[in-house]
Design a protein around this motif. Structure first.
Motif, PDB file in Angstrom:
ATOM      1  N   THR A 172      20.802  42.390  33.419  1.00 19.99           N
ATOM      2  CA  THR A 172      22.113  41.789  33.649  1.00 19.99           C
ATOM      3  C   THR A 172      22.982  42.827  34.337  1.00 19.99           C
ATOM      4  O   THR A 172      23.122  43.948  33.842  1.00 19.99           O
ATOM      5  CB  THR A 172      22.776  41.342  32.333  1.00 19.99           C
ATOM      6  OG1 THR A 172      21.922  40.426  31.651  1.00 19.99           O
ATOM      7  CG2 THR A 172      24.117  40.667  32.618  1.00 19.99           C
ATOM      8  N   ARG A 183      26.677  43.602  36.785  1.00 20.36           N
ATOM      9  CA  ARG A 183      27.990  43.134  37.239  1.00 20.36           C
ATOM     10  C   ARG A 183      28.247  43.680  38.623  1.00 20.36           C
ATOM     11  O   ARG A 183      28.094  44.860  38.873  1.00 20.36           O
ATOM     12  CB  ARG A 183      29.097  43.601  36.298  1.00 20.36           C
ATOM     13  CG  ARG A 183      30.472  42.965  36.590  1.00 20.36           C
ATOM     14  CD  ARG A 183      31.586  43.600  35.801  1.00 20.36           C
ATOM     15  NE  ARG A 183      31.993  44.885  36.358  1.00 20.36           N
ATOM     16  CZ  ARG A 183      31.837  46.047  35.742  1.00 20.36           C
ATOM     17  NH1 ARG A 183      31.260  46.114  34.563  1.00 20.36           N
ATOM     18  NH2 ARG A 183      32.252  47.172  36.323  1.00 20.36           N
ATOM     19  N   ARG A 184      28.620  42.790  39.523  1.00 13.10           N
ATOM     20  CA  ARG A 184      28.972  43.196  40.882  1.00 13.10           C
ATOM     21  C   ARG A 184      30.449  42.906  41.080  1.00 13.10           C
ATOM     22  O   ARG A 184      30.902  41.769  40.964  1.00 13.10           O
ATOM     23  CB  ARG A 184      28.132  42.437  41.916  1.00 13.10           C
ATOM     24  CG  ARG A 184      28.460  42.835  43.348  1.00 13.10           C
ATOM     25  CD  ARG A 184      27.787  41.917  44.336  1.00 13.10           C
ATOM     26  NE  ARG A 184      26.350  42.098  44.364  1.00 13.10           N
ATOM     27  CZ  ARG A 184      25.501  41.187  44.839  1.00 13.10           C
ATOM     28  NH1 ARG A 184      25.959  40.026  45.266  1.00 13.10           N
ATOM     29  NH2 ARG A 184      24.216  41.431  44.873  1.00 13.10           N
ATOM     30  N   ASP A 185      31.226  43.932  41.393  1.00 10.28           N
ATOM     31  CA  ASP A 185      32.672  43.804  41.526  1.00 10.28           C
ATOM     32  C   ASP A 185      33.070  43.484  42.956  1.00 10.28           C
ATOM     33  O   ASP A 185      32.674  44.192  43.884  1.00 10.28           O
ATOM     34  CB  ASP A 185      33.368  45.090  41.081  1.00 10.28           C
ATOM     35  CG  ASP A 185      33.182  45.369  39.603  1.00 10.28           C
ATOM     36  OD1 ASP A 185      32.986  44.397  38.847  1.00 10.28           O
ATOM     37  OD2 ASP A 185      33.232  46.545  39.204  1.00 10.28           O
ATOM     38  N   GLY A 186      33.851  42.423  43.125  1.00  6.25           N
ATOM     39  CA  GLY A 186      34.406  42.084  44.421  1.00  6.25           C
ATOM     40  C   GLY A 186      35.872  42.465  44.477  1.00  6.25           C
ATOM     41  O   GLY A 186      36.418  43.044  43.531  1.00  6.25           O
ATOM     42  N   HIS A 207      37.311  39.354  42.256  1.00  6.18           N
ATOM     43  CA  HIS A 207      36.574  38.840  41.105  1.00  6.18           C
ATOM     44  C   HIS A 207      35.309  39.666  40.890  1.00  6.18           C
ATOM     45  O   HIS A 207      34.965  40.510  41.718  1.00  6.18           O
ATOM     46  CB  HIS A 207      36.188  37.378  41.326  1.00  6.18           C
ATOM     47  CG  HIS A 207      35.206  37.189  42.437  1.00  6.18           C
ATOM     48  ND1 HIS A 207      35.568  37.258  43.770  1.00  6.18           N
ATOM     49  CD2 HIS A 207      33.854  36.981  42.416  1.00  6.18           C
ATOM     50  CE1 HIS A 207      34.500  37.077  44.530  1.00  6.18           C
ATOM     51  NE2 HIS A 207      33.445  36.914  43.740  1.00  6.18           N
ATOM     52  N   ALA A 208      34.647  39.436  39.773  1.00  3.72           N
ATOM     53  CA  ALA A 208      33.376  40.107  39.479  1.00  3.72           C
ATOM     54  C   ALA A 208      32.328  39.047  39.191  1.00  3.72           C
ATOM     55  O   ALA A 208      32.609  38.026  38.555  1.00  3.72           O
ATOM     56  CB  ALA A 208      33.532  41.039  38.284  1.00  3.72           C
ATOM     57  N   ASP A 209      31.112  39.275  39.696  1.00  5.37           N
ATOM     58  CA  ASP A 209      29.993  38.368  39.451  1.00  5.37           C
ATOM     59  C   ASP A 209      29.043  39.003  38.441  1.00  5.37           C
ATOM     60  O   ASP A 209      28.763  40.203  38.501  1.00  5.37           O
ATOM     61  CB  ASP A 209      29.210  38.109  40.744  1.00  5.37           C
ATOM     62  CG  ASP A 209      30.049  37.386  41.791  1.00  5.37           C
ATOM     63  OD1 ASP A 209      30.835  36.521  41.390  1.00  5.37           O
ATOM     64  OD2 ASP A 209      29.904  37.713  42.984  1.00  5.37           O
ATOM     65  N   THR A 210      28.540  38.201  37.519  1.00  2.43           N
ATOM     66  CA  THR A 210      27.502  38.638  36.596  1.00  2.43           C
ATOM     67  C   THR A 210      26.182  38.043  37.063  1.00  2.43           C
ATOM     68  O   THR A 210      26.067  36.831  37.247  1.00  2.43           O
ATOM     69  CB  THR A 210      27.802  38.181  35.160  1.00  2.43           C
ATOM     70  OG1 THR A 210      29.037  38.766  34.730  1.00  2.43           O
ATOM     71  CG2 THR A 210      26.686  38.616  34.215  1.00  2.43           C
ATOM     72  N   ILE A 211      25.201  38.908  37.284  1.00  2.00           N
ATOM     73  CA  ILE A 211      23.935  38.491  37.876  1.00  2.00           C
ATOM     74  C   ILE A 211      22.798  38.826  36.918  1.00  2.00           C
ATOM     75  O   ILE A 211      22.766  39.915  36.333  1.00  2.00           O
ATOM     76  CB  ILE A 211      23.706  39.204  39.224  1.00  2.00           C
ATOM     77  CG1 ILE A 211      24.864  38.896  40.181  1.00  2.00           C
ATOM     78  CG2 ILE A 211      22.382  38.785  39.850  1.00  2.00           C
ATOM     79  CD1 ILE A 211      24.887  39.761  41.407  1.00  2.00           C
ATOM     80  N   GLU A 212      21.880  37.895  36.760  1.00  2.18           N
ATOM     81  CA  GLU A 212      20.706  38.122  35.928  1.00  2.18           C
ATOM     82  C   GLU A 212      19.447  38.014  36.776  1.00  2.18           C
ATOM     83  O   GLU A 212      19.399  37.236  37.729  1.00  2.18           O
ATOM     84  CB  GLU A 212      20.644  37.107  34.785  1.00  2.18           C
ATOM     85  CG  GLU A 212      21.779  37.240  33.784  1.00  2.18           C
ATOM     86  CD  GLU A 212      21.648  36.247  32.640  1.00  2.18           C
ATOM     87  OE1 GLU A 212      20.767  35.355  32.727  1.00  2.18           O
ATOM     88  OE2 GLU A 212      22.404  36.359  31.660  1.00  2.18           O
TER      89      GLU A 212
END
Length: 270
Positions: free
Chosen positions: A166, A168-171, A174-179
């Protein structure tokens, strides 16, 4: 008890940013005479060490393998990684690799990773978010494609659990959580952690750690597929950056504000 991990961290020997960078030779390749371990790769190495230490570290059977590709001097990036805490090092070095662009580099590194996983494939391949010399950020994605693995790029946090990662990619907003399922290729940003420094104990311990040197023959790669002949891009010409000109000094004699505005307007900054 959590399963042990085998993590390969890609580390690169790059020109020291404290010095001016130069291109050399007919192929206009980077002069690497004054080089160090890429600062951005230290974040990937730290991430690997934290993940394995949480599972008992080397004593529990976890491995962090520092893999570097480059000429003879690139072994210093591996040595520094071992001093920081990597379990073992691998140096992919072959004269035919000189001049490799991102595509040729990813091809060779993918073959090296397959070679290292012949007995036990890696659970995770970690990289920095880019190299501090080329700064293309292309290799992680190309590597994942060549290996047929999921990729997660620019991870600002990373957790592993039950064969899944898991991140987290920060924009900007916003931030995306990727699995993704393991094994996977992940590049991490310089926000993910605070890399440690080599201490005396680590420096001494590194002297007893193994560094394996591999050639293209060892990993089964045809020399024609890498280097200048195997690269998709090439630098045709290069010119030195022109010297900086002296700046404009504004002396305040009551009209400095007006002079500043006029200067900015002339530079089309207003």
């Amino acid at each position: 008890m959590e399963e042990t991990l085998k993590i390969i961290v890609l580390v690169k020997h790059v020109p020291d940013a404290q010095f001016d960078r130069h291109l050399t030779g007919e192929a206009n390749t980077v002069d690497r005479s004054e080089s160090i371990l890429s600062e951005l790769d230290e974040y990937a190495l730290e991430a690997a060490l934290q993940l394995t230490e949480a599972r008992g570290g080397e004593a529990a059977g976890n491995k962090v393998i520092a893999l570097s590709m480059g000429p003879a001097g690139a072994v210093n990036a591996v040595k520094k990684s071992l001093q920081i805490g990597a379990t073992e090092g691998v140096h992919l070095s072959d004269e035919a690799l000189a001049g490799s662009d991102a595509a040729a580099t990813s091809l060779a590194l993918a073959a090296a990773i397959r070679h290292l996983g012949a007995d036990a494939p890696a659970d995770l391949i970690l990289t920095g978010m880019s190299s501090t010399d080329g700064e293309t950020s292309l290799v992680p994605a190309q590597l994942a494609e060549r290996l047929g693995l999921p990729q997660v790029t620019f991870a600002a946090s990373l957790e592993l659990d039950a064969g899944k990662l898991t991140a987290r990619r920060d924009g900007d907003t916003h931030a995306d959580t990727i699995e993704a399922a393991l094994p996977a290729v992940v590049s991490v940003t310089d926000q993910i952690n605070d890399p440690r420094y080599p201490n005396f104990k680590g420096i001494m311990a590194a002297k007893k750690k193994t560094i394996t040197t591999l050639s293209l023959a060892d990993i089964g790669v045809d020399a024609a597929l890498v280097g200048k002949s195997g690269s998709w891009t090439a630098v045709e010409t290069a010119e030195a950056r022109p010297p900086r000109t002296a700046g404009t000094i504004i002396t305040d004699e009551g009209d400095a504000g007006i002079q500043l505005v006029e200067f900015l307007a002339a530079q089309k900054l207003l």
